[in-house]
Enzyme design. Structure first.
Site, PDB file in Angstrom:
ATOM      1  CD  GLU A   1      -1.595  -1.590   2.269  1.00  0.00           C
ATOM      2  OE1 GLU A   1      -2.593  -0.782   3.571  1.00  0.00           O
ATOM      3  OE2 GLU A   1      -2.681  -2.681   1.885  1.00  0.00           O
TER       4      GLU A   1
ATOM      5  CG  LEU B   1      -6.262  -0.277   1.709  1.00  0.00           C
ATOM      6  CD1 LEU B   1      -7.214   1.317   1.534  1.00  0.00           C
ATOM      7  CD2 LEU B   1      -6.454  -0.517   2.828  1.00  0.00           C
ATOM      8  CB  ALA B   2      -6.385  -6.173  -0.095  1.00  0.00           C
ATOM      9  CD  GLU B   3      -4.112  -4.511   5.240  1.00  0.00           C
ATOM     10  OE1 GLU B   3      -4.892  -5.280   4.667  1.00  0.00           O
ATOM     11  OE2 GLU B   3      -3.923  -3.103   5.133  1.00  0.00           O
TER      12      GLU B   3
ATOM     13  CG  PHE C   1       0.409   1.075  10.203  1.00  0.00           C
ATOM     14  CD1 PHE C   1       1.133   1.897  11.281  1.00  0.00           C
ATOM     15  CD2 PHE C   1      -0.294   1.771   9.168  1.00  0.00           C
ATOM     16  CE1 PHE C   1       1.454   3.414  10.562  1.00  0.00           C
ATOM     17  CE2 PHE C   1      -0.206   3.311   8.654  1.00  0.00           C
ATOM     18  CZ  PHE C   1       0.648   4.152   9.790  1.00  0.00           C
TER      19      PHE C   1
ATOM     20  CB  ILE D   1       0.315  -7.521  10.109  1.00  0.00           C
ATOM     21  CG1 ILE D   1       0.990  -8.642   9.348  1.00  0.00           C
ATOM     22  CG2 ILE D   1      -0.104  -8.710  10.827  1.00  0.00           C
ATOM     23  CD1 ILE D   1       2.498  -9.421  10.127  1.00  0.00           C
TER      24      ILE D   1
ATOM     25  N   PRO E   1      -5.084  -9.078   8.876  1.00  0.00           N
ATOM     26  CG  PRO E   1      -6.073  -7.745   7.671  1.00  0.00           C
ATOM     27  CD  PRO E   1      -5.169  -7.846   8.596  1.00  0.00           C
TER      28      PRO E   1
ATOM     29  CG  HIS F   1      -1.196   4.334  13.693  1.00  0.00           C
ATOM     30  ND1 HIS F   1      -2.812   4.369  14.320  1.00  0.00           N
ATOM     31  CD2 HIS F   1      -1.384   4.102  12.403  1.00  0.00           C
ATOM     32  CE1 HIS F   1      -3.049   4.900  13.020  1.00  0.00           C
ATOM     33  NE2 HIS F   1      -2.371   4.007  11.977  1.00  0.00           N
TER      34      HIS F   1
END
Ligand SMILES: Cc1ncc(C[n+]2csc(CCOP(=O)(O)OP(=O)(O)O)c2C)c(N)n1
Ligand SMILES: [Mg+2]
Length: 755
Positions: free
Chosen positions: A440, A483-485, A508, A512, A514, A555
């Site tokens: 991302e 946007l898809a871990e 970040f 993690i 997903p 975060h």
């Protein structure tokens, strides 16, 4: 309709031509001799048939072989000679025709557990299937590690699957991306001595297709939709096959799929070719696959074949469909049985007569019987722990070997950890055309024209760690992901399996999760579960940690211990610029998957800066660094606690006259037990300090092992310093208390010094 060139049935199934076996052509001829139906007899001109009679007979033979292999495995399960059974019954027509439409060892395959027909059509043998059922040492798929029906063959390009529904979809996407990448960058196929590429020959053809299949219930998984979306967006040559048997174990299709049919829901995805077919009718399936495969080969985009199939044997042998499906429903389904229907078709069309059918079936039965018998006598796997642990990591490239260590060729001013990570990425991308960077926001600017027209400077990551990479290496090597871990890691698996070196970023650590499924059940397991047949040496870079003042819950998380508790993946956690540079280079050149943690607070810290060490600077994994020498007490730590432990140690020297040794582990799996043992033997007192929560943390393992193995060296109990057992709060006064501060380490040193 023109058929895609596929290896002939005889080349795929040598057993057919073995002595005592008639070939399909011979059965066809024999049958014609018996046939009363001259016009439609095999061997006669049959232009109105949908395919050559030999091909139709071969389809039937493979369908019947698939069914009979299941039937035999069920008998073996009932005899307790094998330990699990899940069948492809009812799916044979769809799967056999899929296999025949594609090219084994040329196209790539990410099947799931119903794909026995595909697997046989591609050229695996019933004996190989039974070797997996019994869990034999000679099981070619996994050496007794995987359940049956987890088809795997490096030679045929059948990629090792897991039992997780839908993870294969994203891996297929990555594999297809690799196909396009290699066509554009043929230089990436070159192999170099001294890094992972030496052990991974790459093959590509420019028109290969990537097959992936899934049950209709599993299309509810987010990973399916991520895969569809990326394949559509990037026009990837992925052939999706949805095997719709109407049930996911006991859950009927309308519960999983709005409206009870996936096809209309998919219809608006661009670039796709869609087919919805009666998956019990091999003729309809042949046509559907021909069109779908042609679309993918021509690089027009992905295709999806949705086949309606049956499930006559319940979900698995552990399931009883009578509990949730009434007799009437099961009876209606039985009328659609693909094997019986196709047999009737062959008879009706005069392609085979009763004697021909009987001859074929007898031959298949004998082949299956012999295969099962042989598998039952196959040797079992070794129970030696060393054999069990084999292939957890690469045997070809040892990233822990001392000879990897090089001296920095230092020049220029001190630079930050962020700078030296970025420099390492630049160096290695120049050296290795197989490296692809994505994640991302990692690109400089997705809309290239803004860069070309010098309207913008480019971003290169939210922390700017990848800045300038796209500008130097181009958008096919450095690009923004969706946007898809899960997709980021799943695609990495698929690319790495093809021989690329994906270097993905999870923005970040806090996000993690997903991707956890792909990390835990896939990336780390590819090599072990395939008994060394496949490998996925991807690098996943992950900014981690707190001390940010305002980072708050989402975060500031740590949690590295969840991954050190996952065999098969290397876990690295540098504390300073030089180590980050040298360890990242080792990660990029090594042959194992690496989770590379970068502490956000350390990215631009004044402490720990260093000059650029040159383009070949490497640090082996599993070698700690003594950050401070001391004789009275040892602090074992890593990451952001290294500078904090050093502060505490300096204060202890000043105020207590205690000389503390600080050991920076640098890599957490493997870790440097020798360095720990040597230091503890010297100081006899030890603290394990880390930023993550205390309970069940990384320190628990180290402390336990010290207690077990170094008890005689200890003059005091092992102490741990860590965060409170909670998440990091937003308000700085709360963060200060939750995360371990130098004061807390100092207090622990003071306490221990009293012993
Ligand atoms: C991620 C995940 N969740 C749950 C399971 C357990 N499970 C195995 S098969 C299955 C049903 C799958 O149904 P479907 O996708 O329709 O495939 P079918 O078995 O009907 O061919 C479930 C829930 C699993 N293997 N993986
Ligand atoms: Mg199903």
């Amino acid at each position: 309709m023109a058929h895609t060139a596929v290896p002939s049935a005889e080349t795929r199934h040598k057993s057919v031509a073995e002595p005592g076996h008639e070939s399909v052509a011979e059965i066809s001829q024999n049958s014609a001799a018996h046939s009363q139906n001259g016009a439609k007899a095999a061997g006669a001109p049959v232009s109105f048939l949908p395919a050559a009679p030999e091909k139709l007979i071969e389809i039937y033979r493979l369908m019947f072989l698939s069914r009979r292999t299941d039937d035999r495995e069920i008998i073996l399960k009932n005899q307790q000679k094998v330990f699990f059974q899940i069948s492809g019954a009812g799916h044979e027509a769809l799967l056999v025709t899929a296999g025949l439409a594609l090219r084994p060892g040329y196209d790539w395959f990410f099947p799931y557990y119903r794909d026995r027909g595909l697997s046989l059509a591609l050229g695996t043998t019933p004996e190989e299937h039974f070797l997996q059922s019994v869990g034999a040492a000679t099981d070619t798929a996994s050496g007794g590690r995987q359940m049956p029906s987890h088809w795997t063959s490096p030679q045929l390009h059948i990629v090792t699957p897991s039992s997780s529904t839908a993870t294969q979809c994203l891996q297929a996407v990555g594999c297809a991306e690799a196909a396009l990448y290699l066509a554009e960058h043929p230089e990436a196929a070159a192999q170099r001595e001294g890094d992972y590429s030496q052990f991974h020959a790459v093959d590509f053809h420019g028109d290969e297709v990537v097959y992936v299949s899934i049950g209709e219930g599993s299309t509810s998984q987010g990973e399916f939709w991520e895969a569809i979306s990326i394949a559509s967006n990037r026009k990837l040559p992925v052939l999706f096959v949805v095997e719709d048997n109407g049930y996911a174990i006991s859950v009927p299709v309308e519960v999983n799929t709005p409206g009870g049919n996936i096809s209309p829901l998919l219809a608006n995805f661009p670039n796709f070719h869609f087919e919805e077919v009666d998956g019990t009718d091999p003729i309809a399936c042949l046509h559907a696959f021909d069109a779908a495969v042609a679309h993918c080969r021509a690089r027009k985009g992905p295709a999806l074949v949705h086949g309606h199939v049956t499930r006559p044997y319940a979900h698995s042998l552990s399931d009883d469909a009578k509990l949730y499906r009434p007799e009437s429903e099961r009876h209606d389904e039985a009328l659609r049985d693909p094997v019986q229907k196709f047999q009737a078709y062959l008879l009706r069309e005069g392609i085979l007569d009763a004697a021909g059918i009987a001859q074929l079936e007898k031959q298949v039965d004998e082949e299956v019987r012999v295969a099962a018998e042989r598998a039952l006598h196959a040797p079992l796997p070794s129970t030696q722990p060393s054999a069990i642990l084999r292939h957890q990591y690469s045997e070809d490239y040892d990233p822990t070997r001392a000879s990897l260590a090089t001296e920095p060729v230092s020049s220029g001013p001190d630079r930050t950890m962020a700078d030296l990570i970025n420099a390492c990425l630049h160096d290695e991308m120049r050296r290795d055309p197989r490296i692809v960077v994505f994640g991302e926001d990692v690109a400089d600017c997705s809309r290239e024209e803004y860069l070309e027209q010098k309207q913008v400077k480019g971003k290169g990551g939210v922390f700017k760690l990848t800045a300038g990479l796209q500008c130097e290496f181009g958008s096919s090597r450095v690009f923004n992901s969706s946007l898809a871990e899960a997709a980021i890691v799943g695609r990495s698996v698929g690319m790495a399996v093809r021989g690329l070196k994906p270097v993905a970023e999870i923005q970040f650590f806090d996000y993690i999760w997903p991707a956890m499924h792909q990390l835990r059940n896939e990336l780390s397991l590819i090599r072990w579960r395939s008994n060394g047949g496949f490998a996925a040496p991807a690098v996943i870079r992950v900014p981690i940690g707190g001390y940010l003042t305002g980072g708050a819950i989402y975060h500031s998380q740590s949690g590295e211990v969840l991954f050190t508790h996952t065999p098969g993946i290397r876990v690295v956690f540098p504390s300073n610029a030089l180590d980050a540079n040298g360890l990242l280079r080792t990660a990029l050149r090594c042959d194992d998957p690496v989770l590379f943690f970068e502490h956000k607070r350390l990215y631009r810290e004044t402490w720990g800066r260093a000059p650029y060490p040159g383009p070949d600077y490497m640090i082996p994994f599993g070698k700690a660094r003594t950050a401070r020498e001391g004789k009275d007490l040892t602090v074992i730590t890593y990451g952001a606690l290294v500078p904090r432990a050093l502060q505490a140690a300096q204060r202890a020297a000043r105020e207590l006259n205690v000389e503390t040794e600080v050991i920076d582990l640098r890599s957490l799996n493997p870790y440097d037990w020798e360095a720990i043992a040597t230091s503890v033997a010297k100081t006899n007192k030890v603290i394990v300090a880390h930023e993550d929560m205390l309970s069940w943390g990384y320190g628990a393992e180290i402390a336990a092992r010290i207690g077990e193995e170094l008890f005689d060296s200890l003059d005091a109990p092992v102490r741990r310093v860590a965060a409170l057992d909670t998440f990091v709060a937003y308000q700085p006064v709360l963060e200060d208390v939750i995360l371990p501060q130098p004061e807390k380490i100092y207090q622990a040193i003071a306490d221990l010094a009293k012993y």
